[in-house]
Design a protein around this motif. Structure first.
Motif: not given
Length: 316
Positions: A279-302
């Motif tokens: 369960l921890s691995r699945r949670v971590g993988a989902l968080a990675l997808v969400l956070c990497a996407g959010a980080g990419a959007l932040r970088e694009r906006g900057a």
């Protein structure tokens, strides 16, 4: 961030020279210099250690800003350094293997590598419960929380969160020496860990085998836990896995009576450790997808804002 997570999966933590361990040694040296039985001294200690690490990370990120290769390398290295998902899974599975083979003494000897519990009075089920609770809490502290702050603030966010979390582990407990001195580190960790803990619990609901149970335990029991962040993730994991967590525990001879989480669940068994790790691995993988996407959007906006500043006369 994706590359750093992959490095954590493939390489894991280095056996020697881990940056977090180096930070811990430096923080211990600063503590010896600044320790006073006073909250003000603890606040200064927290500012020096966490602020210094965050500022150094900001300087490093700024120095790598002009080169995409350098920026990728720095971000990947920082992500790999602060993530602890592979180490968490490895330690949990080592203890599970000892319990399943009937070697309770080996499991007791290994437990301090994973958490600060006193293993001497724990039976096999007590050790299994401690491991599942630690997997739940550290999924937030060692994986999701870091990714959230990396998405929000880049390399300084990654490093700063891990620094705060490390300081809390070192001085944020209620021992006589650190009750006042560690107050600032503990409170700052509560604040920094809040977004990651809520995302961890939410993803445990989505990725776990019993979503309804996870929601019910979260709503009913999380607020009863003394930690505003650990209670959320432990309750969600307990409900998702259908097990009962919480109850009495011992830290260095000091007994704490924690509330029971998901009282309708069954007692934890050794086999539940692997379920918690998955369960921890699945949670971590989902968080990675969400956070990497959010980080990419932040970088694009900057990048867009920087382009507009460089071309003030451009027609809109």
């Amino acid at each position: 961030m994706l590359l750093g997570h992959l490095l954590d999966l493939v390489v894991g933590d280095p056996r020697r020279g881990h940056p977090v361990a180096a930070f811990g040694r430096a923080a211990a040296a600063v503590e010896r210099l600044l320790w006073r039985d006073h909250r003000g001294a603890g606040a200064l200690y927290t500012a020096v250690c966490a602020g210094g690490a965050t500022a150094a990370a900001a300087v490093l990120e700024r120095a790598a800003r002009r080169s995409p290769t350098a920026r990728t390398t720095v971000t990947a290295a920082a992500t790999w350094s602060v993530l602890g998902g592979s180490g968490l899974a490895r330690e949990a599975r080592t203890i599970a293997a000892a319990l399943e083979s009937g070697d309770v003494e080996a499991a007791r000897a290994r437990l301090p590598h994973l958490c600060g519990r006193d293993p001497r009075a724990l039976d096999a089920d007590g050790i299994a419960r401690a491991v599942v609770e630690s997997v739940a809490e550290n999924t937030s502290d060692a994986v999701v929380g870091a990714l959230v702050w990396g998405a929000a603030a880049g390399v300084p966010g990654l490093v700063g969160f891990r620094a705060v979390n490390t300081l809390d582990a070192m001085v944020g407990h209620r021992s006589p020496r650190h009750l006042r001195f560690g107050w600032a580190s503990a409170r700052l960790d509560d604040v920094a860990g809040r977004p990651g803990s809520r995302l961890t619990a939410l993803l445990a609901v989505l990725a776990g085998p019993n979503p309804r149970g996870a929601v019910d335990a979260w709503r009913a029991d999380a607020h009863r836990h003394p930690s505003p962040n650990a209670g959320v993730v432990e309750a969600a994991f307990a409900g998702a896995l259908g097990v009962r967590l919480g109850g009495p525990l011992s830290y260095g001879g000091r007994v704490e009576h924690r509330p029971v989480l998901n009282a309708s669940g069954r007692p934890v068994r050794a086999a539940d450790i692997e379920r918690a790790v998955r369960l921890s691995r699945r949670v971590g993988a989902l968080a990675l997808v969400l956070c990497a996407g959010a980080g990419a959007l932040r970088e694009r906006g900057a990048a867009r804002r920087a382009a507009r500043r460089k071309a003030p006369g451009r027609a809109r």
